[in-house]
Write a protein that holds these residues in place. Structure first.
Motif, PDB file in Angstrom:
ATOM      1  N   GLY B  46       0.864  -1.173   0.000  1.00  0.00           N
ATOM      2  CA  GLY B  46       0.000   0.000   0.000  1.00  0.00           C
ATOM      3  C   GLY B  46       0.893   1.212   0.000  1.00  0.00           C
ATOM      4  N   CYS B  47       0.289   2.372  -0.126  1.00  0.00           N
ATOM      5  CA  CYS B  47       1.085   3.603  -0.175  1.00  0.00           C
ATOM      6  C   CYS B  47       1.967   3.724   1.061  1.00  0.00           C
ATOM      7  CB  CYS B  47       0.168   4.808  -0.262  1.00  0.00           C
ATOM      8  SG  CYS B  47      -0.851   4.805  -1.739  1.00  0.00           S
ATOM      9  N   GLY B  48       1.430   3.313   2.210  1.00  0.00           N
ATOM     10  CA  GLY B  48       2.151   3.451   3.476  1.00  0.00           C
ATOM     11  C   GLY B  48       3.566   2.910   3.411  1.00  0.00           C
ATOM     12  N   GLY B  98      -3.627   0.211   4.968  1.00  0.00           N
ATOM     13  CA  GLY B  98      -4.615   0.984   4.218  1.00  0.00           C
ATOM     14  C   GLY B  98      -6.022   0.437   4.434  1.00  0.00           C
ATOM     15  N   ASP B  99      -6.995   1.120   3.846  1.00  0.00           N
ATOM     16  CA  ASP B  99      -8.378   0.654   3.988  1.00  0.00           C
ATOM     17  C   ASP B  99      -8.576  -0.679   3.287  1.00  0.00           C
ATOM     18  OD1 ASP B  99      -7.947   2.959   2.053  1.00  0.00           O
ATOM     19  OD2 ASP B  99      -9.695   2.028   1.129  1.00  0.00           O
ATOM     20  N   GLY B 100      -7.982  -0.837   2.112  1.00  0.00           N
ATOM     21  CA  GLY B 100      -8.119  -2.119   1.410  1.00  0.00           C
ATOM     22  C   GLY B 100      -7.477  -3.231   2.202  1.00  0.00           C
ATOM     23  N   GLY B 101      -6.278  -2.959   2.703  1.00  0.00           N
ATOM     24  CA  GLY B 101      -5.548  -3.955   3.489  1.00  0.00           C
ATOM     25  C   GLY B 101      -6.211  -4.250   4.825  1.00  0.00           C
ATOM     26  N   THR B 102      -7.243  -3.494   5.159  1.00  0.00           N
ATOM     27  CA  THR B 102      -7.918  -3.716   6.439  1.00  0.00           C
ATOM     28  C   THR B 102      -9.318  -4.302   6.264  1.00  0.00           C
ATOM     29  OG1 THR B 102      -6.695  -1.887   7.425  1.00  0.00           O
ATOM     30  CG2 THR B 102      -8.693  -2.601   8.570  1.00  0.00           C
ATOM     31  N   ASP B 126      -7.364   5.455   5.950  1.00  0.00           N
ATOM     32  CA  ASP B 126      -8.486   5.366   5.019  1.00  0.00           C
ATOM     33  C   ASP B 126      -8.388   6.458   3.959  1.00  0.00           C
ATOM     34  OD1 ASP B 126     -10.822   4.880   3.746  1.00  0.00           O
ATOM     35  OD2 ASP B 126     -12.143   5.399   5.428  1.00  0.00           O
ATOM     36  N   ASN B 127      -7.889   6.061   2.769  1.00  0.00           N
ATOM     37  CA  ASN B 127      -7.915   7.011   1.653  1.00  0.00           C
ATOM     38  C   ASN B 127      -8.973   6.587   0.636  1.00  0.00           C
ATOM     39  OD1 ASN B 127      -6.643   4.873   0.407  1.00  0.00           O
ATOM     40  ND2 ASN B 127      -4.609   5.808   0.521  1.00  0.00           N
ATOM     41  N   GLU B 128      -9.816   5.668   1.072  1.00  0.00           N
ATOM     42  CA  GLU B 128     -11.069   5.322   0.401  1.00  0.00           C
ATOM     43  C   GLU B 128     -10.924   4.625  -0.952  1.00  0.00           C
ATOM     44  OE1 GLU B 128     -13.524   8.955   0.833  1.00  0.00           O
ATOM     45  OE2 GLU B 128     -14.201   8.006   2.696  1.00  0.00           O
ATOM     46  N   ALA B 129      -9.777   4.003  -1.188  1.00  0.00           N
ATOM     47  CA  ALA B 129      -9.613   3.145  -2.374  1.00  0.00           C
ATOM     48  C   ALA B 129      -8.246   2.469  -2.295  1.00  0.00           C
ATOM     49  CB  ALA B 129      -9.715   3.953  -3.655  1.00  0.00           C
ATOM     50  N   TYR B 130      -7.973   1.566  -3.229  1.00  0.00           N
ATOM     51  CA  TYR B 130      -6.624   1.009  -3.374  1.00  0.00           C
ATOM     52  C   TYR B 130      -5.840   2.041  -4.157  1.00  0.00           C
ATOM     53  CZ  TYR B 130      -9.050  -3.456  -2.592  1.00  0.00           C
ATOM     54  OH  TYR B 130      -9.807  -4.467  -2.090  1.00  0.00           O
ATOM     55  N   MET B 131      -5.056   2.825  -3.458  1.00  0.00           N
ATOM     56  CA  MET B 131      -4.383   3.932  -4.139  1.00  0.00           C
ATOM     57  C   MET B 131      -3.028   3.522  -4.693  1.00  0.00           C
ATOM     58  SD  MET B 131      -6.668   6.047  -4.183  1.00  0.00           S
ATOM     59  CE  MET B 131      -8.016   6.918  -3.392  1.00  0.00           C
ATOM     60  N   ASN B 132      -2.327   2.674  -3.954  1.00  0.00           N
ATOM     61  CA  ASN B 132      -0.995   2.270  -4.394  1.00  0.00           C
ATOM     62  C   ASN B 132      -1.038   1.596  -5.758  1.00  0.00           C
ATOM     63  OD1 ASN B 132       1.795   1.807  -4.111  1.00  0.00           O
ATOM     64  ND2 ASN B 132       1.400  -0.257  -3.391  1.00  0.00           N
ATOM     65  N   THR B 133      -2.118   0.883  -6.021  1.00  0.00           N
ATOM     66  CA  THR B 133      -2.227   0.182  -7.301  1.00  0.00           C
ATOM     67  C   THR B 133      -2.992   1.002  -8.334  1.00  0.00           C
ATOM     68  OG1 THR B 133      -3.885  -1.080  -6.082  1.00  0.00           O
ATOM     69  CG2 THR B 133      -1.895  -2.246  -6.738  1.00  0.00           C
TER      70      THR B 133
HETATM   71  C1  LIG Z   1      -2.304 -10.737  -2.270  1.00  0.00           C
HETATM   72  C2  LIG Z   1      -2.142  -9.407  -2.932  1.00  0.00           C
HETATM   73  N1  LIG Z   1      -3.044  -9.010  -3.862  1.00  0.00           N
HETATM   74  C3  LIG Z   1      -2.890  -7.824  -4.471  1.00  0.00           C
HETATM   75  C4  LIG Z   1      -1.829  -7.017  -4.170  1.00  0.00           C
HETATM   76  C5  LIG Z   1      -1.636  -5.724  -4.929  1.00  0.00           C
HETATM   77  N2  LIG Z   1      -1.793  -4.545  -4.105  1.00  0.00           N
HETATM   78  C6  LIG Z   1      -0.733  -3.883  -3.581  1.00  0.00           C
HETATM   79  S1  LIG Z   1      -1.179  -2.500  -2.745  1.00  0.00           S
HETATM   80  C7  LIG Z   1      -2.815  -2.746  -3.104  1.00  0.00           C
HETATM   81  C8  LIG Z   1      -3.852  -1.773  -2.662  1.00  0.00           C
HETATM   82  C9  LIG Z   1      -3.609  -1.156  -1.352  1.00  0.00           C
HETATM   83  O1  LIG Z   1      -4.739  -0.454  -0.976  1.00  0.00           O
HETATM   84  P1  LIG Z   1      -4.960   0.032   0.491  1.00  0.00           P
HETATM   85  O2  LIG Z   1      -4.756  -1.074   1.444  1.00  0.00           O
HETATM   86  O3  LIG Z   1      -6.274   0.707   0.537  1.00  0.00           O
HETATM   87  O4  LIG Z   1      -3.751   1.036   0.744  1.00  0.00           O
HETATM   88  P2  LIG Z   1      -3.369   2.379  -0.058  1.00  0.00           P
HETATM   89  O5  LIG Z   1      -2.410   1.994  -1.140  1.00  0.00           O
HETATM   90  O6  LIG Z   1      -4.616   2.974  -0.581  1.00  0.00           O
HETATM   91  O7  LIG Z   1      -2.707   3.223   0.974  1.00  0.00           O
HETATM   92  C10 LIG Z   1      -2.992  -3.917  -3.848  1.00  0.00           C
HETATM   93  C11 LIG Z   1      -4.302  -4.387  -4.322  1.00  0.00           C
HETATM   94  C12 LIG Z   1      -0.900  -7.483  -3.207  1.00  0.00           C
HETATM   95  N3  LIG Z   1       0.176  -6.766  -2.860  1.00  0.00           N
HETATM   96  N4  LIG Z   1      -1.082  -8.665  -2.607  1.00  0.00           N
END
Ligand SMILES: Cc1ncc(C[n+]2csc(CCOP(=O)(O)OP(=O)(O)O)c2C)c(N)n1
Lengths: 395, 298
Positions: B46-48, B98-102, B126-133
């Protein structure tokens, strides 16, 4: 102290003797009785460390990686689908250079559902970078776990280990096992003291983003340290023998091989069957040898190369299959012993999968087949499946 | 002049690689100011993880363990377990996801950690989406938002599922402490972490942090937008202690959600009816929160 127990209980006793700090567990047949025995020991206050229940194998491995970063010795056990679910974190354990030790009670993967022993789960994790030690019997399971900690935690190695016992054949079969004294084990296995761990006075980042150039460097170091591990494994085996009177040959054990005409390479509990059949056949004048593969990773290619001078024909018995080619042991052994323009003939036998009985009679069939190949001077086919219901199982 | 309560110590160095206007470095600064030097952060994909820089350097003065996407709570609990066995006390273990990771991929490990009452602090950025990807929808993406996986065409297609009620899931599970914080309110942010840090058991901090490319906002407006999220009642600041809810930031006259939505490109496509509907949903949700505060304090 001798006691009669299963390999699963032997594994639990090894964990106790190794004074493991953090154990994380999630049940799966035929591993569950390791987790149960450890839970019982924990409740009785017999364990040095802490025992955690997690919601999945993925989290079990994750917890151990965290605990190991903190500096604790760690253990978990799993089988089959549990190992597959850990797959991602197995890479993390290696990349993070965490010397976790895990018992893998080898079992088939669905579908169709099958809870019994084979090596498909173990072989699927071949490329993660874990060291993989196979066990022939219950005593070896206990001893190997103790040795695995010593090898894994050596600062020149720092790689995790799988100690593999065959599902049900060992995990649920009772045998006499010698439980070493705690003092002797403490002498043999000092406390875990990693060079790198979380340190608030010397803060570091573990596992952050790395560019391609340096990333390759990290992989290269793992590759080199697998080589270092080979020496360490032999060394630790010798030390274990000195202290406890038992040796498992280090990387490979050559049994009845000196004057053998053919030899069979295999790993796990079937080694015992092969040794016995070899003894019996020798009584009838048939010179057949057994090569026990103690470690699959690191792979003892150099040691196995000796086979070229020992015997003209080598059989490899697999309890797993890599679809579209042949057994995993087979392809590795064949590549490992290959010398340009010569060397032994190699044939693959596949059987005993998903708990299917693999009897002394089957083993004898393989040895006879190898002797026939020796006489004919050529391999009839690459792979032969043993005990297949429809068709010949030969191609 | 009001008393300034933010600690001077900085644990985030210059030279991190966050986008201009990103909320995450602020959240990092506030968290570490509250917890101090004996804190280890455990950060999944994630971005973090990415904004801290590239090996061999990184932009924090505390240890960091990077991890895979679905194991933050388990790794954090593992570090805590290791510390406990080795007698390392007075150290804070923080899962920083991140929010997705949670709420999506990491939910299983988080719910189990709460089940064990793992003694960790879990901060959800919570930045409300998967931002890193690259701005894909997560379980925390709000209704009405455009993302690359909820694209907009012909007046439809934006995200239509409500944000997962992660706090309520965890409260229902009996979490020791939960609070929402917002990078636009640093003193409140730090106060909540200070409150959480010495409570035994699992602490959950839901931190709103704007993402300028993801939200389609002018980096200079990042804090203004974040503040509006609370001022409109879209992201109320509250805490839950022993099951008791309370507001940590009273908002006397909530502003219309339109003001918040109109500043962000991700909501630009929304027709009037949709904005009215979002206003209705926000009012409903806010009333639910007030009701819970009342009920749990009776
Ligand atoms: C098992 C797995 N699936 C997909 C990914 C690809 N991936 C890396 S970061 C990310 C999204 C992160 O989103 P979030 O947790 O909301 O954090 P943010 O980047 O928004 O801070 C994804 C889907 C991964 N690293 N591992």
């Amino acid at each position: 102290m001798m006691e009669v127990m299963t390999a699963n209980y032997a594994a639990a006793y090894a964990v106790k003797l190794a004074r493991v700090g953090v154990i994380a567990a999630y049940p799966i047949t035929p591993q569950s009785s390791i987790s149960e025995k450890l839970a019982e020991m924990y409740v009785k206050g017999e364990l040095y460390g802490k025992y955690f229940l997690v919601e999945s194998e993925h989290s079990a491995m994750s917890m151990l990686i965290g605990a190991s970063y903190a500096g604790a010795r760690t253990f978990t056990a799993t089988s089959s689908h549990g190992l597959a679910l850990m797959h991602e974190m197995l890479f993390w354990a290696v990349g993070a250079r965490r010397p976790i030790v895990m018992a893998v009670v080898a079992r088939a993967l669905a579908p169709p559902w099958n809870i019994w022993g084979d090596h498909m789960d173990v072989m699927s994790e071949r490329d993660t970078g874990w060291m993989q030690f196979f066990c022939e019997n219950n005593q070896e399971t206990l001893d190997t776990i103790l040795m695995a900690y010593k090898i894994s935690e050596d600062r020149s190695v720092m790689l995790p280990s799988m100690v593999i016992e065959d599902g049900f054949i060992l995990s649920h079969t009772y045998e006499a096992v010698d439980i070493p004294d705690q003092d002797d084990v403490d002498d043999f296995l000092p406390p875990f003291d990693p060079e790198w761990k979380i340190d608030f006075d010397d803060p570091r980042r573990f596992g952050g983003l790395t560019m391609p150039d340096w990333w390759s460097e990290f992989r290269y170091r793992i590759a080199l340290d697998q080589e270092v591990a080979k020496k360490k494994i032999v060394e630790v085996d010798k030390e274990f023998e000195r202290r406890f009177g038992r040796s498992y040959g280090g990387l490979v054990e050559f049994y009845n091989c000196d004057d053998a005409e053919v030899a069979l390479v295999l790993a796990g509990s079937a080694v015992g069957t092969a040794k016995e059949v070899s003894d019996k056949m020798r009584e009838r004048g048939k010179k057949v040898g057994v090569v026990k593969l103690k470690t699959f990773r690191p792979f003892p290619a150099e040691e196995l190369k000796k086979l070229n001078d020992m015997v003209p024909v080598v059989g490899v018995f697999d309890r797993s299959y890599t679809f579209g080619y042949g057994g995993a042991l087979y392809s590795e052994v064949r590549n490992g012993i290959y010398v340009p323009g010569g060397g032994a003939l190699v044939k693959n036998y596949v059987g005993g999968m998903g708990g299917k009985d693999f009897t002394p009679k089957n083993m004898e069939f393989i040895f006879e087949d190898l002797l026939r190949i020796k006489k004919e001077g050529k391999v009839d086919r690459m792979v032969e499946w043993i005990n297949i219901k429809d068709g010949t199982g030969r191609w | 002049m009001p008393k300034f309560t933010i600690p001077k110590e900085e644990y985030v160095c210059k030279g991190h690689s966050a986008c201009p206007g990103c909320g995450t470095p602020l959240a990092l600064r506030y968290t570490l100011k509250a917890l101090g030097k004996r804190t280890v952060l455990n950060i999944p994909a994630g971005c973090g993880g990415v904004i801290l820089g590239v090996w061999p350097s990184y932009a924090l003065k505390v240890p960091v363990v990077d991890n895979a996407f679905e194991c933050t709570a388990a790794i954090a609990d593992g570090i805590r377990a290791g510390f406990d066995v080795l007698g390392v006390k007075d150290a804070y273990v923080v899962g920083w996801a991140g929010d997705g990771g949670t709420v999506d991929i990491g939910l299983q490990a988080l719910s189990a950690a709460v089940d064990r009452n793992a003694n960790i602090i879990y901060v959800m950025l919570d930045n409300e989406a998967y931002m890193n990807t690259g701005i894909q929808k997560s379980g925390c993406t709000p209704i009405g938002a455009w993302t690359t996986t909820t694209p907009v065409a012909n007046g439809k297609g934006w995200n239509t599922s409500p944000k997962k009620r992660i706090m309520e899931m965890l409260v229902a599970n009996g979490i020791a402490y939960g609070a929402t914080v917002n990078v636009a309110y640093p003193e409140d942010f730090i106060a909540r972490l200070r409150e959480a840090k010495d409570i035994k058991g699992t602490k959950f901090i839901h931190a709103l942090a704007p993402c300028t490319p993801g939200w389609r906002i002018d980096p200079r407006k990042s804090i203004e937008v974040a503040r509006l999220a609370t001022q409109t009642g879209i992201f109320p600041l509250y805490k839950v202690e022993n099951g008791k809810y309370s507001l940590t930031k009273e908002i006397k006259n909530r502003k219309p959600v339109r003001e918040y939505l109109r500043l962000q490109g991700r909501f630009r496509h929304l027709p009037e009816e949709a904005i009215n509907e979002i206003q209705r949903l926000v009012d409903e949700e806010y009333a639910r929160l007030l009701k819970k505060i009342k009920e749990t304090n009776e």
